[in-house]
Design an enzyme around this catalytic site. Structure first.
Site, PDB file in Angstrom:
ATOM      1  N   CYS A  18     -17.260  17.769  29.101  1.00  0.00           N
ATOM      2  CA  CYS A  18     -16.940  19.043  28.468  1.00  0.00           C
ATOM      3  C   CYS A  18     -18.181  19.805  28.074  1.00  0.00           C
ATOM      4  CB  CYS A  18     -16.116  18.812  27.205  1.00  0.00           C
ATOM      5  SG  CYS A  18     -14.593  17.916  27.497  1.00  0.00           S
ATOM      6  N   GLY A  44     -16.807  21.791  32.862  1.00  0.00           N
ATOM      7  CA  GLY A  44     -15.371  21.539  32.790  1.00  0.00           C
ATOM      8  C   GLY A  44     -14.583  22.711  33.326  1.00  0.00           C
ATOM      9  N   ASN A 118     -17.559  17.011  23.165  1.00  0.00           N
ATOM     10  CA  ASN A 118     -17.966  16.600  24.503  1.00  0.00           C
ATOM     11  C   ASN A 118     -18.339  15.129  24.379  1.00  0.00           C
ATOM     12  OD1 ASN A 118     -21.146  16.893  26.210  1.00  0.00           O
ATOM     13  ND2 ASN A 118     -19.184  16.366  27.097  1.00  0.00           N
ATOM     14  N   GLY A 119     -17.809  14.298  25.286  1.00  0.00           N
ATOM     15  CA  GLY A 119     -18.198  12.893  25.254  1.00  0.00           C
ATOM     16  C   GLY A 119     -17.009  11.973  25.226  1.00  0.00           C
ATOM     17  N   CYS A 256     -28.413  10.828  28.111  1.00  0.00           N
ATOM     18  CA  CYS A 256     -27.815  10.596  29.435  1.00  0.00           C
ATOM     19  C   CYS A 256     -28.736  11.071  30.562  1.00  0.00           C
ATOM     20  CB  CYS A 256     -26.487  11.342  29.494  1.00  0.00           C
ATOM     21  SG  CYS A 256     -25.754  11.349  31.132  1.00  0.00           S
ATOM     22  N   TYR A 262     -27.822  15.138  37.721  1.00  0.00           N
ATOM     23  CA  TYR A 262     -26.768  15.899  38.378  1.00  0.00           C
ATOM     24  C   TYR A 262     -26.053  16.928  37.492  1.00  0.00           C
ATOM     25  CZ  TYR A 262     -22.070  17.041  39.889  1.00  0.00           C
ATOM     26  OH  TYR A 262     -20.943  17.734  40.175  1.00  0.00           O
ATOM     27  N   SER A 303     -26.616  21.050  43.694  1.00  0.00           N
ATOM     28  CA  SER A 303     -27.310  20.217  42.716  1.00  0.00           C
ATOM     29  C   SER A 303     -28.500  19.444  43.290  1.00  0.00           C
ATOM     30  CB  SER A 303     -26.322  19.246  42.067  1.00  0.00           C
ATOM     31  OG  SER A 303     -25.633  18.524  43.066  1.00  0.00           O
ATOM     32  N   ASP A 365     -29.476  13.650  48.568  1.00  0.00           N
ATOM     33  CA  ASP A 365     -28.422  13.932  47.595  1.00  0.00           C
ATOM     34  C   ASP A 365     -28.881  13.398  46.238  1.00  0.00           C
ATOM     35  OD1 ASP A 365     -26.111  14.879  46.485  1.00  0.00           O
ATOM     36  OD2 ASP A 365     -24.746  13.752  47.774  1.00  0.00           O
ATOM     37  N   ASP A 366     -28.369  14.020  45.157  1.00  0.00           N
ATOM     38  CA  ASP A 366     -28.818  13.583  43.827  1.00  0.00           C
ATOM     39  C   ASP A 366     -28.255  12.225  43.460  1.00  0.00           C
ATOM     40  OD1 ASP A 366     -26.152  14.172  42.335  1.00  0.00           O
ATOM     41  OD2 ASP A 366     -26.629  16.019  43.388  1.00  0.00           O
ATOM     42  N   CYS A 402     -19.455   4.861  33.700  1.00  0.00           N
ATOM     43  CA  CYS A 402     -19.897   5.457  32.437  1.00  0.00           C
ATOM     44  C   CYS A 402     -18.759   5.380  31.424  1.00  0.00           C
ATOM     45  CB  CYS A 402     -20.291   6.911  32.654  1.00  0.00           C
ATOM     46  SG  CYS A 402     -20.732   7.725  31.113  1.00  0.00           S
ATOM     47  N   CYS A 451     -30.527   7.030  28.606  1.00  0.00           N
ATOM     48  CA  CYS A 451     -29.471   6.089  28.967  1.00  0.00           C
ATOM     49  C   CYS A 451     -29.474   5.994  30.489  1.00  0.00           C
ATOM     50  CB  CYS A 451     -28.114   6.595  28.480  1.00  0.00           C
ATOM     51  SG  CYS A 451     -26.750   5.565  29.096  1.00  0.00           S
ATOM     52  N   CYS A 454     -25.387   3.475  33.837  1.00  0.00           N
ATOM     53  CA  CYS A 454     -24.656   3.482  35.111  1.00  0.00           C
ATOM     54  C   CYS A 454     -25.546   3.018  36.263  1.00  0.00           C
ATOM     55  CB  CYS A 454     -24.093   4.870  35.382  1.00  0.00           C
ATOM     56  SG  CYS A 454     -25.293   6.160  35.150  1.00  0.00           S
TER      57      CYS A 454
HETATM   58  P1  AMP Z   1     -19.493  10.401  46.032  1.00  0.00           P
HETATM   59  O1  AMP Z   1     -19.024  11.355  47.068  1.00  0.00           O
HETATM   60  O2  AMP Z   1     -18.356   9.727  45.340  1.00  0.00           O
HETATM   61  O3  AMP Z   1     -20.531   9.438  46.512  1.00  0.00           O
HETATM   62  O4  AMP Z   1     -20.189  11.278  44.884  1.00  0.00           O
HETATM   63  C1  AMP Z   1     -21.498  11.738  44.984  1.00  0.00           C
HETATM   64  C2  AMP Z   1     -21.520  13.223  45.123  1.00  0.00           C
HETATM   65  O5  AMP Z   1     -20.752  13.863  44.092  1.00  0.00           O
HETATM   66  C3  AMP Z   1     -22.925  13.775  44.999  1.00  0.00           C
HETATM   67  O6  AMP Z   1     -23.047  14.803  45.968  1.00  0.00           O
HETATM   68  C4  AMP Z   1     -23.029  14.346  43.597  1.00  0.00           C
HETATM   69  O7  AMP Z   1     -23.768  15.563  43.599  1.00  0.00           O
HETATM   70  C5  AMP Z   1     -21.591  14.560  43.173  1.00  0.00           C
HETATM   71  N1  AMP Z   1     -21.271  13.961  41.861  1.00  0.00           N
HETATM   72  C6  AMP Z   1     -21.802  12.882  41.282  1.00  0.00           C
HETATM   73  N2  AMP Z   1     -21.245  12.626  40.093  1.00  0.00           N
HETATM   74  C7  AMP Z   1     -20.325  13.574  39.884  1.00  0.00           C
HETATM   75  C8  AMP Z   1     -19.401  13.853  38.813  1.00  0.00           C
HETATM   76  N3  AMP Z   1     -19.350  13.130  37.717  1.00  0.00           N
HETATM   77  N4  AMP Z   1     -18.604  14.923  38.972  1.00  0.00           N
HETATM   78  C9  AMP Z   1     -18.658  15.667  40.079  1.00  0.00           C
HETATM   79  N5  AMP Z   1     -19.499  15.458  41.113  1.00  0.00           N
HETATM   80  C10 AMP Z   1     -20.322  14.419  41.020  1.00  0.00           C
HETATM   81 FE1  SF4 Z   2     -25.074   9.188  31.483  1.00  0.00          FE
HETATM   82 FE2  SF4 Z   2     -24.857   7.062  33.071  1.00  0.00          FE
HETATM   83 FE3  SF4 Z   2     -25.371   6.759  30.485  1.00  0.00          FE
HETATM   84 FE4  SF4 Z   2     -22.979   7.618  31.289  1.00  0.00          FE
HETATM   85  S1  SF4 Z   2     -23.866   5.600  31.667  1.00  0.00           S
HETATM   86  S2  SF4 Z   2     -24.192   8.419  29.587  1.00  0.00           S
HETATM   87  S3  SF4 Z   2     -23.527   8.850  33.079  1.00  0.00           S
HETATM   88  S4  SF4 Z   2     -26.674   7.753  32.019  1.00  0.00           S
END
Ligand code: AMP
Ligand code: SF4
Length: 481
Positions: A18, A44, A118-119, A256, A262, A303, A365-366, A402, A451, A454
């Site tokens: 959020c 959100g 948020n959280g 975080c 991302y 991103s 990719d991030d 997370c 943190c 994950c």
């Molecule tokens: P995935 O397709 O499940 O491997 O997710 C990774 C992709 O989704 C990457 O391109 C990230 O930029 C994006 N992504 C990662 N975490 C999130 C999130 N919490 N919400 C939306 N997009 C995410």
């Molecule tokens: Fe952020 Fe990952 Fe920690 Fe969750 S577990 S607060 S996504 S760093």
């Protein structure tokens, strides 16, 4: 009417990604909150709301969807007021309902209170059970309601003291904002997991927001980040800063890192540090740790573009826009089924043939969570004629879910947890696959105290036994080395 047990289990599943925005002491507080909330839209898209305080009364406007949809009618009728609180919310599909849309409005002995947060509280189910056993009646599944009931139960005479008494009972990652006729209150969890910043509008008013990008839109000057474990009380009498954790109990900061990787907008500053520059730095580190023989570097829009640029600079390779995004499609990440996720990735992104055909492509990719995006993108690039695709991820393997408010699916769906690196490479169809190391992430982010739970670095706030038990059966110990 759900039983306490049903309510508890829903609360346990709830994840809140959020954004919050609060302002006190501005002639056009509601309008500022509207634009501030609008600039936090990336945090959100499920529901949005604004609470406005006018002569001791609080009015809440809220609805489902984007800020412009949810508050479409209300923008014209937003009541004037000198303080306001805005919120955008995103949760997993099952809990999508107006009951959980925020701000929540509660009538308490402190007068009307609007709450937004948020959280995610890891002890919300336990607190709910305790509160319900002593007579509290919950309407929705939001963690904000837990705080509202704790405040209502407090015997303190003033809201600020009730907050100092209640906040230490909350465990997890949170940024709370409470609007009342007495003032605007903002608090951040003791580890500082979720971000929260403090600013001042030169045209009058003190502002709090999840990210500094909301300050730019509302012409607000950044003062500082809210400290972990800090409660800020803003009123017409001035601003009071309090700590709700004892000096000797202060835990280590654990902001975080996924916000920097991302989640946050690239034009936001996290802890005074530019998110865009941090991502570029992560890309540079990745290039040093995981070079590839290639012709061009392509990032996943939007991103991952800064990380891809950083990778290209450090690797001395050209950076180009080999993928383009359809801006008019909703987020794909948490659509309910895998088939839906896969087809929405395809609708969302297309490859630019002229950039990739006949080339050896580094695709940056991030993050890689389930692997859905990578699998689809590698295929898209190959269909557009790429000769080789080398997948590079600008964060470490995402192994543990997370519990502090970022929704990244269940343990059993996390690709890095269930597959070896080689199995994952084959699964996404890349010629090579490499991640940034934890050390690379730490070095790229610069300052201390992130943190990284994950990414397998351990949870800063201990998890309840139920959450640990829920995850254990999914673990198949083929960890990536
Ligand atoms: P995935 O397709 O499940 O491997 O997710 C990774 C992709 O989704 C990457 O391109 C990230 O930029 C994006 N992504 C990662 N975490 C999130 C999130 N919490 N919400 C939306 N997009 C995410
Ligand atoms: Fe952020 Fe990952 Fe920690 Fe969750 S577990 S607060 S996504 S760093």
């Amino acid at each position: 009417m759900p039983t306490v047990k049903e309510v508890t289990s829903l609360a346990g599943e709830l994840h809140e990604e959020c954004g919050v925005f609060g302002i006190w002491g501005h002639m056009e507080a509601a309008l500022k909150a509207y634009w501030g909330t609008f600039s936090l839209q990336h945090r959100g898209q499920e529901s949005a709301g604004i609470a406005v305080l006018d002569r001791g009364e609080i009015t809440v406007h809220k609805g489902m969807g984007l800020v412009t949809e949810a508050l479409k009618v209300e923008i014209e009728v937003l009541r004037p007021g000198h303080a306001a609180l805005g919120h955008v919310r995103y949760s997993t599909s099952g809990e999508s309902s107006l009951v959980n849309a925020q701000p929540l409005l509660m009538r308490t002995r402190f007068g009307p209170l609007a709450l937004a947060h948020n959280g995610n509280l890891v002890n919300a189910p336990q607190l709910r059970e305790e509160l319900a056993a002593s007579g509290s009646i919950f309407q929705g599944t939001s963690d904000s309601e837990v705080l509202a009931h704790l405040l209502a139960k407090s015997t303190e005479a003033h809201l600020i003291d009730a907050l100092v008494e209640s906040l230490p009972k909350l465990k997890g990652g949170f940024a709370f904002a409470v609007l009342s006729p007495e003032g605007l209150f903002a608090a951040r969890d003791p580890h500082g997991i979720r971000p929260l910043v403090l600013g001042r509008a030169p045209s009058g008013g003190i502002v709090i927001a999840s990210e500094t990008c909301a300050f730019d839109t509302t012409q607000t000057e950044w003062l500082r980040d809210v400290e972990p474990g800090e409660l800020i009380a803003i009123s017409d009498q001035g601003t009071i800063f309090k700590s709700f954790v004892g000096e000797n109990e202060k835990p280590k900061r654990a902001l975080c890192s996924f916000e920097a990787v991302y989640f946050a907008r690239p034009d936001s500053q996290i802890d005074g540090q530019s998110t865009h520059l941090s991502r570029r730095q992560l890309g540079r580190r990745l290039a040093l740790e995981a070079p590839a023989e290639a012709d061009v570097v392509v990032g996943v829009p939007d991103s991952s573009l800064p990380a891809a640029m950083g990778y290209a600079q450090a690797a001395n390779l050209p950076f180009d826009f080999g993928l383009v995004k359809n801006r008019y499609i909703a987020r794909t990440f948490i659509t309910p089924t895998q088939t839906e996720r896969e087809s929405s990735v395809q609708l969302k992104l297309s490859a630019v043939r002229e950039v990739v055909a006949g080339k050896r492509v580094v695709l940056v990719d991030d993050s890689l969570v389930r692997g859905t995006t990578s699998r689809r993108l590698v295929l898209l690039l190959r269909q557009a004629g790429a000769k080789e695709v080398h997948m590079r991820i600008a964060s470490p393997p995402y192994r543990d879910p997370c519990h502090y408010g970022i929704d990244t699916s269940r343990a059993g769906e996390l690709a890095a947890r269930t597959m070896t690196l080689e199995a994952l490479r084959v699964s996404v169809g890349a010629d090579s696959l490499a991640y940034l190391s934890i050390e690379g992430l730490e070095a790229g982010l610069g300052s201390q105290g992130w943190c990284m739970a994950c990414f397998g670095a351990g949870y800063p706030v201990p998890l309840p036994v139920s959450a640990v038990e829920e995850e254990t059966p999914d673990v198949q110990t083929s960890h990536i080395s």
